[in-house]
Design a protein around this motif. Structure first.
Motif, mmCIF file in Angstrom:
data_model
loop_
_atom_site.group_PDB
_atom_site.id
_atom_site.type_symbol
_atom_site.label_atom_id
_atom_site.label_comp_id
_atom_site.label_asym_id
_atom_site.label_seq_id
_atom_site.Cartn_x
_atom_site.Cartn_y
_atom_site.Cartn_z
ATOM 1 N N THR A 198 36.611 41.565 -22.843
ATOM 2 C CA THR A 198 37.942 41.664 -23.448
ATOM 3 C C THR A 198 38.029 42.655 -24.604
ATOM 4 O O THR A 198 39.125 42.859 -25.142
ATOM 5 C CB THR A 198 38.434 40.291 -23.968
ATOM 6 O OG1 THR A 198 37.547 39.837 -25.000
ATOM 7 C CG2 THR A 198 38.497 39.267 -22.852
ATOM 8 N N HIS A 199 36.907 43.261 -25.010
ATOM 9 C CA HIS A 199 36.981 44.179 -26.160
ATOM 10 C C HIS A 199 35.777 45.121 -26.147
ATOM 11 O O HIS A 199 34.646 44.706 -26.366
ATOM 12 C CB HIS A 199 36.987 43.349 -27.456
ATOM 13 C CG HIS A 199 37.324 44.130 -28.691
ATOM 14 N ND1 HIS A 199 38.394 43.800 -29.504
ATOM 15 C CD2 HIS A 199 36.739 45.208 -29.271
ATOM 16 C CE1 HIS A 199 38.454 44.631 -30.536
ATOM 17 N NE2 HIS A 199 37.449 45.503 -30.414
ATOM 18 N N HIS B 256 34.739 49.666 -26.697
ATOM 19 C CA HIS B 256 35.195 50.981 -27.151
ATOM 20 C C HIS B 256 34.534 52.067 -26.297
ATOM 21 O O HIS B 256 33.594 52.731 -26.732
ATOM 22 C CB HIS B 256 34.873 51.163 -28.639
ATOM 23 C CG HIS B 256 35.565 50.165 -29.523
ATOM 24 N ND1 HIS B 256 36.895 50.282 -29.863
ATOM 25 C CD2 HIS B 256 35.130 49.028 -30.092
ATOM 26 C CE1 HIS B 256 37.243 49.254 -30.628
ATOM 27 N NE2 HIS B 256 36.195 48.468 -30.781
ATOM 28 N N VAL C 136 39.705 49.075 -26.488
ATOM 29 C CA VAL C 136 40.596 48.817 -27.620
ATOM 30 C C VAL C 136 40.777 50.075 -28.478
ATOM 31 O O VAL C 136 39.790 50.694 -28.890
ATOM 32 C CB VAL C 136 40.035 47.638 -28.450
ATOM 33 C CG1 VAL C 136 40.815 47.456 -29.733
ATOM 34 C CG2 VAL C 136 40.078 46.359 -27.610
ATOM 35 N N THR D 47 44.431 49.128 -25.215
ATOM 36 C CA THR D 47 45.359 48.620 -26.228
ATOM 37 C C THR D 47 45.768 49.796 -27.118
ATOM 38 O O THR D 47 45.156 50.860 -27.074
ATOM 39 C CB THR D 47 44.718 47.544 -27.123
ATOM 40 O OG1 THR D 47 43.806 48.176 -28.032
ATOM 41 C CG2 THR D 47 43.985 46.483 -26.313
ATOM 42 N N GLU E 23 43.371 47.161 -32.181
ATOM 43 C CA GLU E 23 43.075 46.160 -33.154
ATOM 44 C C GLU E 23 43.616 46.539 -34.523
ATOM 45 O O GLU E 23 43.600 47.699 -34.912
ATOM 46 C CB GLU E 23 41.562 45.889 -33.237
ATOM 47 C CG GLU E 23 40.672 47.073 -33.632
ATOM 48 C CD GLU E 23 39.180 46.709 -33.526
ATOM 49 O OE1 GLU E 23 38.703 45.820 -34.247
ATOM 50 O OE2 GLU E 23 38.523 47.321 -32.663
ATOM 51 N N VAL F 262 45.526 41.942 -31.066
ATOM 52 C CA VAL F 262 44.097 41.816 -31.357
ATOM 53 C C VAL F 262 43.858 42.015 -32.856
ATOM 54 O O VAL F 262 44.199 43.068 -33.405
ATOM 55 C CB VAL F 262 43.284 42.867 -30.561
ATOM 56 C CG1 VAL F 262 41.793 42.717 -30.852
ATOM 57 C CG2 VAL F 262 43.560 42.744 -29.066
ATOM 58 N N HIS G 60 41.478 42.279 -36.216
ATOM 59 C CA HIS G 60 40.181 42.547 -36.829
ATOM 60 C C HIS G 60 40.197 41.924 -38.221
ATOM 61 O O HIS G 60 41.075 42.221 -39.030
ATOM 62 C CB HIS G 60 39.959 44.063 -36.934
ATOM 63 C CG HIS G 60 38.704 44.435 -37.668
ATOM 64 N ND1 HIS G 60 37.547 44.810 -37.038
ATOM 65 C CD2 HIS G 60 38.429 44.458 -38.995
ATOM 66 C CE1 HIS G 60 36.605 45.050 -37.947
ATOM 67 N NE2 HIS G 60 37.115 44.849 -39.140
ATOM 68 N N HIS H 234 39.229 38.758 -32.975
ATOM 69 C CA HIS H 234 38.122 39.284 -32.189
ATOM 70 C C HIS H 234 36.856 39.328 -33.047
ATOM 71 O O HIS H 234 36.908 39.361 -34.264
ATOM 72 C CB HIS H 234 38.512 40.665 -31.619
ATOM 73 C CG HIS H 234 37.808 41.825 -32.232
ATOM 74 N ND1 HIS H 234 36.596 42.281 -31.749
ATOM 75 C CD2 HIS H 234 38.113 42.592 -33.284
ATOM 76 C CE1 HIS H 234 36.221 43.306 -32.502
ATOM 77 N NE2 HIS H 234 37.105 43.516 -33.427
ATOM 78 N N SER I 31 37.485 35.102 -30.305
ATOM 79 C CA SER I 31 36.601 35.795 -29.365
ATOM 80 C C SER I 31 35.247 36.079 -30.014
ATOM 81 O O SER I 31 35.175 36.422 -31.193
ATOM 82 C CB SER I 31 37.279 37.088 -28.919
ATOM 83 O OG SER I 31 36.421 37.845 -28.113
ATOM 84 N N GLU J 239 33.456 38.990 -25.486
ATOM 85 C CA GLU J 239 33.600 40.451 -25.520
ATOM 86 C C GLU J 239 32.260 41.062 -25.911
ATOM 87 O O GLU J 239 31.365 40.360 -26.403
ATOM 88 C CB GLU J 239 34.629 40.821 -26.596
ATOM 89 C CG GLU J 239 34.190 40.322 -27.972
ATOM 90 C CD GLU J 239 35.064 40.779 -29.143
ATOM 91 O OE1 GLU J 239 35.055 41.984 -29.429
ATOM 92 O OE2 GLU J 239 35.720 39.919 -29.745
ATOM 93 N N ASP K 161 32.382 44.271 -27.805
ATOM 94 C CA ASP K 161 32.623 45.210 -28.909
ATOM 95 C C ASP K 161 31.672 46.399 -28.796
ATOM 96 O O ASP K 161 31.306 47.006 -29.792
ATOM 97 C CB ASP K 161 32.487 44.539 -30.287
ATOM 98 C CG ASP K 161 33.333 45.230 -31.355
ATOM 99 O OD1 ASP K 161 34.211 46.044 -31.007
ATOM 100 O OD2 ASP K 161 33.104 44.975 -32.551
#
Ligand SMILES: [Zn+2]
Length: 260
Positions: free
Chosen positions: A4-5, A7, A35, A58, A93, A127, A129, A154, A174, A202, A204
């Motif tokens: 789900t997250h 980069h 994201v 996103t 985010e 989302v 941060h 997240h 998350s 996720e 990340d």
């Protein structure tokens, strides 16, 4: 399953993004959400959704880059334009971060405020941060009057007390590979406290590779299964049942994941 997250636009992943997406698929990770963290990065993430059917994106500005966006109108246009694309599944985010001194908190607050105002009337999840800023973030979310169920915090790395506040507010939570680190036993405990219908996982990536692959750099979406399997064990569930649960939560939260 769904990461789900991540980069994918960041250097160590972007240069070999085809292999990264393919390797994720081979590991059973068939969908991933890339994201956005700046205006340019959000466009770059969107472009990836046009290249790979497995990639969703996103649009948002990360608090680290709050000083890269000083024009509210431009920001609003960007979020409106990308937010209506079928494969752009959320806004963010966005949020606050006091771990580093820059950009100054007042600049972060201004940008976060703008993004909440712009996001409020749009029918998209958000989302968040949050690093060492749980109280001010929750205060701003309450003030926004946006339905708490539209938010996911997240990469949860806070204390149990912070988790309790986030759960009481009503947001989703998350977890990343940090949860699997022996140095963070309170996160393993936190991952058990989140109700079944409010937990997601996720990577990340390219950051935070989970155990037992901690030394592998960069992290990639394919490793999200290790985050899920670790938390499944903590919660006394089979890996299969927990992955099905988090995927269902992701699809119900990021509703556009199932539209296309
Ligand atoms: Zn991120």
């Amino acid at each position: 399953m769904i990461d789900t997250h991540c980069h994918l636009t960041y250097d160590p992943l972007f240069e070999k993004v085809e292999q990264v997406v393919q390797r994720a698929g081979a590991a059973g990770v068939d969908r991933m959400i890339c994201v956005g963290t700046t205006p340019v990065d959000s466009q770059k993430a969107f472009a990836l959704t046009q290249r790979f059917k497995q990639v969703f994106s996103t649009v948002g500005i990360h608090p680290h880059y709050a000083d890269q966006c000083s024009d509210r109108d431009e920001l609003e246009q960007l979020i409106h334009f990308l937010g209506q694309q079928p494969r752009v599944v959320a806004i963010g985010e966005m949020g606050l971060d006091q771990h580093y001194p820059k950009p100054p908190l007042d600049v972060q607050v201004q940008l976060f405020q703008w993004q909440l105002e712009i996001a409020a009337p749009l029918d998209l999840p958000i989302v968040i941060h949050n690093r060492e800023t749980t109280d001010p973030v929750l205060a701003m979310l309450r003030e926004s009057k946006i339905d708490p169920a539209r938010f996911v915090f997240h990469c949860f790395t806070g204390t149990i007390e912070e988790l309790e506040k986030i759960l009481a507010f009503g947001a989703k939570v998350s977890f990343t590979g940090i949860t699997t680190f022996k140095s963070a036993p309170h996160l393993a405990k936190a991952a058990v406290m989140v109700p079944d219908d409010r937990i997601m996982v996720e990577t990340d990536s390219p950051f935070l590779t989970p155990a037992p692959h901690r030394k592998v750099r960069p992290n990639e979406p394919r490793y999200v299964t290790f985050v899920a399997d670790f938390i499944a064990e903590q919660r006394g569930m089979t890996a299969q049942a927990f992955e099905a649960l988090t995927d269902r939560n992701a699809e119900q939260f990021f509703t556009k994941l199932v539209l296309v």
